[in-house]
Motif scaffolding. Sequence first.
Motif, PDB file in Angstrom:
ATOM      1  N   GLY A 151      39.372  16.742  -6.044  1.00 60.23           N
ATOM      2  CA  GLY A 151      38.228  17.551  -5.658  1.00 60.23           C
ATOM      3  C   GLY A 151      38.304  18.952  -6.241  1.00 60.23           C
ATOM      4  O   GLY A 151      39.231  19.288  -6.979  1.00 60.23           O
ATOM      5  N   PRO A 152      37.344  19.790  -5.931  1.00 54.87           N
ATOM      6  CA  PRO A 152      37.289  21.131  -6.533  1.00 54.87           C
ATOM      7  C   PRO A 152      38.450  22.016  -6.096  1.00 54.87           C
ATOM      8  O   PRO A 152      38.854  22.020  -4.936  1.00 54.87           O
ATOM      9  CB  PRO A 152      35.947  21.693  -6.032  1.00 54.87           C
ATOM     10  CG  PRO A 152      35.614  20.892  -4.825  1.00 54.87           C
ATOM     11  CD  PRO A 152      36.204  19.542  -5.024  1.00 54.87           C
ATOM     12  N   GLU A 153      38.996  22.755  -7.065  1.00 56.57           N
ATOM     13  CA  GLU A 153      40.077  23.698  -6.805  1.00 56.57           C
ATOM     14  C   GLU A 153      39.608  25.112  -7.135  1.00 56.57           C
ATOM     15  O   GLU A 153      38.805  25.308  -8.049  1.00 56.57           O
ATOM     16  CB  GLU A 153      41.303  23.354  -7.659  1.00 56.57           C
ATOM     17  CG  GLU A 153      41.884  21.984  -7.398  1.00 56.57           C
ATOM     18  CD  GLU A 153      43.062  21.704  -8.320  1.00 56.57           C
ATOM     19  OE1 GLU A 153      43.687  22.687  -8.788  1.00 56.57           O
ATOM     20  OE2 GLU A 153      43.344  20.524  -8.585  1.00 56.57           O
ATOM     21  N   PRO A 154      40.115  26.133  -6.433  1.00 59.61           N
ATOM     22  CA  PRO A 154      39.731  27.514  -6.738  1.00 59.61           C
ATOM     23  C   PRO A 154      40.171  27.911  -8.137  1.00 59.61           C
ATOM     24  O   PRO A 154      41.288  27.617  -8.569  1.00 59.61           O
ATOM     25  CB  PRO A 154      40.452  28.338  -5.669  1.00 59.61           C
ATOM     26  CG  PRO A 154      40.770  27.374  -4.574  1.00 59.61           C
ATOM     27  CD  PRO A 154      40.988  26.053  -5.253  1.00 59.61           C
ATOM     28  N   VAL A 155      39.302  28.578  -8.869  1.00 55.16           N
ATOM     29  CA  VAL A 155      39.589  29.108 -10.200  1.00 55.16           C
ATOM     30  C   VAL A 155      39.817  30.607 -10.135  1.00 55.16           C
ATOM     31  O   VAL A 155      40.772  31.141 -10.675  1.00 55.16           O
ATOM     32  CB  VAL A 155      38.433  28.789 -11.169  1.00 55.16           C
ATOM     33  CG1 VAL A 155      38.573  29.578 -12.462  1.00 55.16           C
ATOM     34  CG2 VAL A 155      38.378  27.298 -11.452  1.00 55.16           C
ATOM     35  N   GLY A 156      38.903  31.308  -9.484  1.00 48.27           N
ATOM     36  CA  GLY A 156      38.931  32.757  -9.402  1.00 48.27           C
ATOM     37  C   GLY A 156      37.586  33.255  -8.915  1.00 48.27           C
ATOM     38  O   GLY A 156      36.799  32.489  -8.338  1.00 48.27           O
TER      39      GLY A 156
END
Length: 666
Positions: free
Chosen positions: A293-298
């Motif tokens: 699933g989606p992961e934090p990038v910034g």
Amino acid sequence: MPPRRHEQRNAQQATEVFVNPYTFVPFFEPGNDFRRAPAGHHALNDDCYLGEVTVALTAKAPLLLRGITQENAESFPRRGDLPFIPASSLAGVVRSLHELIAGGCLRVFDDEFTPGYRDLASSRGKDWRLVRVAEVDASGRPTTLSVCEEAVWVPARLLAQVLGGPDNVVSGARVDVINVTAADRVSFGQNNNQQVTRLEATRGPRDQNPQIVPGGGSVVLVTDAGARKNYKSFYCATGKLTDKTAALTDDAWSNFLISIADTDDMRIARGAQQLRPDAPVKKLVKYVYGEKGPEPVGYRHEARPRLFPGQVLWAKVDNTQSVVNELALAAIWRHPGKYPARKRVPEALLPCRDPDELCPTCRIFGSADTMGGDKEARQRSYRGHVCFSDALPEGEVTTRPFRLPPLGSPRPGAGQFYLTTPVSGAASGTPLREWGSPAADKEDRPRRLNGRKQYWLTRRAQDRPFFRVDGEFRGTMASDGEAVESGAAFTFTVRFDGLTTAEIGGLLAALSPRLALPGRGALGIAVGGGRPLGFGTCSTEVVELSVESAGSRYLADAPPALEPADAVAAFREAAPPEVRDTWPLVAKALRMDQVDPADVWYPPKAGIPADRLSPADLEPGFEFWNQSRGLKHLTRGPDRLRQLPKLEEKDQELPVRTPKDRGKPW
């Protein structure tokens, strides 16, 4: 009566067509006597009258209005416990109908509007550099920009590792990028015959790998993940600051504001009244690297009409590196169209400005010159000759709340629907749908807007997709509202002063279009909000007309014997031929149930089921817009321009498009 088409489907079937919620009544070309001096307010002339019209209004579908104070903004307007329709709402509706029927100017019209468009994926070119905002003026316009060297793209995960986690990967963060050489230049993809190349700081097999260390002379730019494919690497651009600075041109700033105006950031901020913050607004970016699933990038900076020192953008810098000619928030960003709205309508229909030269509608409803620019403090407005009362309910009126789906501002930049289309097929480079497409627009003859926008009117609200949804719409732009139920009845009055018999007839035609327009079928008007969803269809009837002359008002003479039919006949006879020629199409646009209510929706992502729906069934279908924009692709072939059916066409249906339809003929 034969079953309606949607009733012939069973509950499991889904129609593969839709009917767009709006259509257009074509513009007419005004004659030489279109504008002239109004009657004035100093005296009641011999051929002018005063009086009052009483109108009955019945809601044929739920009628949605918002509160008129901040405290009850989501509720239907009330006087105590009594729901009512404000006079201002009625005046706006009737004025708009008068412009349509009597042939008025485009009073509520942003003649400077120019849309913005998403860029196609292609190389920016060597004249595009990252820049850092150094100084801004009081409005947030940059006055000095620091220019960077050629950008180096760094994996976001590597930046997070170096900076201590995604929370520290923020646009404007500082790093040092070491040991990047020409050997790190990569080429990939090919779209519209352009090869995309860039420098990447990746861990390769060479003895000296590129290195990223925190703090230093390069700035980071984090951008949105929306246009990126999942399951790949996410890169952020970095640029090494130099001692060179550049100024921003007026056109660059103006085009930047146009480009951001239609973004989701701006629409949400506009609704929340947060357009001009005191600091950059940070927004977390997430990306799907894999099945987890989606992961934090910034954190990126949201689009706003003002910038702040320290923000990082892309800029097109001239050869001397002293002037910035374009700004963008991402490598693949947005660009403005060409030729503003004023060049896309008959010039004579632009809003009235001179109080001594007014169109038929402004002579009755008044005119306000909002353009400004005069050095002298002159009054260039004209007070109208009509005054509306609030519409008060007749009998008991019940209301109920609704959860409304996201409804943004209209998007006239969708040239498939909003522009006349003397071209067809597909073009290389700039899609045919765009305002200013060189294959479709000529500087001396830009394509015109299709006409005056009208939403389809339907009485069978229960058949409309929105009213068949089980479940609640969610999302930032979803909202709450309150509507009176179908069948609610209201009465209001309109007082007039200084109108001729023909002008009274034009007012009556706008109050009850069936009095003047040709053809069969029940005609209606649209009141309140939520019209794309099926709210607001109403019928109106002139209950009473009372008329006085100067003699009857002040000298006890007998009042004139003027029947509504006689006044409307005088209006019909006085209307110019070019206006009368539009009436059959005006009648079609105002005819209730002209189209099948079950299919009236914006382009969906899949066929609309015949029975009960979920909110997911009505999600927007971006494939329709992508496959109808008139663009030649190198690999999948052309996406041919597909226009909204013209109002005169019998069939108003359009096909639903899904990813499997790419490259297939319409």
